[in-house]
Scaffold this motif. Sequence first.
Motif, short mmCIF file in Angstrom:
data_model
loop_
_atom_site.label_atom_id
_atom_site.label_comp_id
_atom_site.label_asym_id
_atom_site.label_seq_id
_atom_site.Cartn_x
_atom_site.Cartn_y
_atom_site.Cartn_z
N VAL A 160 3.45 -10.99 -6.03
CA VAL A 160 3.12 -9.58 -6.09
C VAL A 160 3.42 -9.03 -7.48
O VAL A 160 4.51 -9.25 -8.03
CB VAL A 160 3.89 -8.79 -5.02
CG1 VAL A 160 3.74 -7.29 -5.23
CG2 VAL A 160 3.41 -9.19 -3.63
N ARG A 163 -0.10 -3.09 -9.55
CA ARG A 163 -1.41 -2.67 -9.03
C ARG A 163 -1.89 -3.52 -7.85
O ARG A 163 -2.98 -3.28 -7.33
CB ARG A 163 -2.47 -2.63 -10.13
CG ARG A 163 -2.19 -1.57 -11.18
CD ARG A 163 -3.30 -1.52 -12.21
NE ARG A 163 -3.40 -2.77 -12.97
CZ ARG A 163 -2.60 -3.09 -13.98
NH1 ARG A 163 -1.66 -2.26 -14.38
NH2 ARG A 163 -2.75 -4.22 -14.62
N ASP A 164 -1.11 -4.50 -7.43
CA ASP A 164 -1.49 -5.24 -6.22
C ASP A 164 -1.39 -4.33 -5.01
O ASP A 164 -0.52 -3.45 -4.94
CB ASP A 164 -0.58 -6.46 -6.02
CG ASP A 164 -0.95 -7.63 -6.90
OD1 ASP A 164 -2.06 -7.63 -7.46
OD2 ASP A 164 -0.12 -8.56 -7.03
N ARG A 165 -2.26 -4.53 -4.06
CA ARG A 165 -2.21 -3.80 -2.79
C ARG A 165 -1.48 -4.67 -1.78
O ARG A 165 -1.91 -5.80 -1.51
CB ARG A 165 -3.63 -3.47 -2.33
CG ARG A 165 -4.35 -2.47 -3.23
CD ARG A 165 -5.85 -2.56 -3.07
NE ARG A 165 -6.33 -3.88 -3.49
CZ ARG A 165 -7.54 -4.36 -3.21
NH1 ARG A 165 -8.40 -3.63 -2.52
NH2 ARG A 165 -7.90 -5.56 -3.64
N VAL A 166 -0.42 -4.14 -1.24
CA VAL A 166 0.48 -4.93 -0.39
C VAL A 166 0.61 -4.25 0.97
O VAL A 166 0.88 -3.05 1.05
CB VAL A 166 1.87 -5.08 -1.03
CG1 VAL A 166 2.79 -5.89 -0.13
CG2 VAL A 166 1.76 -5.74 -2.41
N ALA A 188 3.36 -2.17 -7.37
CA ALA A 188 2.37 -2.40 -6.32
C ALA A 188 2.12 -1.13 -5.53
O ALA A 188 2.95 -0.21 -5.51
CB ALA A 188 2.85 -3.52 -5.40
N TYR A 225 -6.14 -6.24 1.12
CA TYR A 225 -4.84 -6.38 0.48
C TYR A 225 -4.75 -7.68 -0.31
O TYR A 225 -5.30 -8.72 0.10
CB TYR A 225 -3.73 -6.36 1.54
CG TYR A 225 -3.73 -5.10 2.37
CD1 TYR A 225 -3.15 -3.92 1.89
CD2 TYR A 225 -4.35 -5.07 3.61
CE1 TYR A 225 -3.17 -2.76 2.64
CE2 TYR A 225 -4.38 -3.90 4.37
CZ TYR A 225 -3.80 -2.75 3.88
OH TYR A 225 -3.82 -1.60 4.61
N ASP A 226 -4.05 -7.61 -1.43
CA ASP A 226 -3.79 -8.81 -2.23
C ASP A 226 -2.67 -9.64 -1.63
O ASP A 226 -2.60 -10.85 -1.86
CB ASP A 226 -3.42 -8.40 -3.66
CG ASP A 226 -4.52 -7.59 -4.33
OD1 ASP A 226 -5.58 -8.16 -4.59
OD2 ASP A 226 -4.30 -6.38 -4.57
N GLU A 245 -7.55 -10.31 0.82
CA GLU A 245 -8.52 -10.69 -0.21
C GLU A 245 -8.76 -12.21 -0.20
O GLU A 245 -7.88 -12.98 0.22
CB GLU A 245 -8.03 -10.26 -1.59
CG GLU A 245 -8.03 -8.75 -1.81
CD GLU A 245 -9.43 -8.20 -2.01
OE1 GLU A 245 -10.41 -8.96 -1.94
OE2 GLU A 245 -9.54 -6.97 -2.24
N GLY A 248 -5.99 -13.88 -1.66
CA GLY A 248 -4.72 -13.22 -1.39
C GLY A 248 -3.72 -14.15 -0.73
O GLY A 248 -4.01 -15.31 -0.41
#
Length: 349
Positions: A160, A163-166, A188, A225-226, A245, A248
Motif C-alpha cells: 500500500v 493514493r492507493d484505494r484501500v 492511501a 480497490y488496489d 483491481e 490488486g
Amino acid sequence: MAAPTQPPTETPAPTGTMHAVVQRAYGDAGVLELEDVPVPVPDRGEVLLRVEAAAIDRGTWHLMTGTPRMLRPFVGWRGPRGTYVPGRDVAGTVVALGAGVTRFRVGDRVFGAARGSLAEYATAQEARLAHQPAGATPVQAAVLAISGLTALQALDAARVGARDRVLVTGASGGVGAYAVQLAVARGAVVTGVCSAAKADAVRRWGASRVLDYATTDPTEGEERYDAIIDVAGGAPLHRLRRVLEPRGALVFVGSEAGGEWTGGFGRPLRWVVRMLLSRQRFVLLTSREKAVADLERLARAVEDGSLVPPVHGVHPLADVREAMEELSAGHVVGKVAVAVREAGDEESA
C-alpha cells in the motif's frame, strides 16, 4: 562525554511470588483466576519485565476458549499445560536480563510481545521488544504491538502506498483500527467496513468512507480497490475479487466464522490454490512478532502523531474476566487494556 558502558550479560531476577491471571481449562471468562504464582526467570536472550500494562485481543480469547481446536496442540489438548498465564501484548520496565541480552538495560521501558503478560512480571525475548514511544502512556504502549504489527505487515504485504484505494473490513477492531490509521499515514484513501455504532471512530482514524456492513455490501457497486485488508473474513472470495483491481492485493488477516477445528482459516487455505494463476495477489497473512524494525516503525508513528493507539477502555488486573466479557460481547472499539500497576508503583516481588 564518557562512552556508555555495555549492559551485563546477566542480571539476577527478583524472587518470590506475584499476582497473575491463570488459566487451567478451556471455556468462557470464568476459567480465568487470579492467583499467586512464582515470578518467572528469564532464559537466554530474554528479559524479565515488571509489567505496567497489558492488553487482550481475539487471540487471547481463542486461547481461552480452546477454539479453533487446531490451536490446542500448542497449549494443551484438554487444557493448558502447567501454570498457564495468558496475555501477549505488554508494556513494562526491564528488571532483569538473561544471558546474551545486548539491546536493553535494567530500567529500560519497553513494549512488545511477552509470555504471560497478564501478571505483575513476565518474560519476553529481546527480539520481540522495542523501547516505548516517547510521550506514550504505558496503556497506549501496551495495546500497540500485536494488532499494530499485524496491521503494519498486512499493509506491507499489500504494498500500500500513496493514493492507493484501500478497503479494510473489520475496521473498528484492534487490527482494523491500526490498518486504517497506518494506511492513511501512507497517503492511501481508505474505506472502512464496520457497524453503524462504531462508524464515528473509524472516521476519526481517517477513513474517507465508512460502510455499515448491516446495510451495505462492500463488494457491490462500482468502487474498485488496489488493496483489500480482510480482517472480518466473512465475504466470499469471488465477491472480494470483483471489487479488487486486476493487479490488486487481497490480504486475509482473520475470521471469526468457520468450523470447530480450523475456525475461519479453512476457506482461505483453499483460496491460496485458487489464486495461484491470478494476476490479483492473495496473501494469507502470518504476522511476525520477532520484528524489531516493525516495532520501532510503530513507535515512531506514535511519536510523530500519525498513529494513536486505539484504547477502548482500561480494566485492573483483578477485573480481567470483565474485560474479556466486554471483548466477547463485541462492544469493543479498538483495544481493551489491562492496567497491571498504578503509575509510580515500583513495589517489587
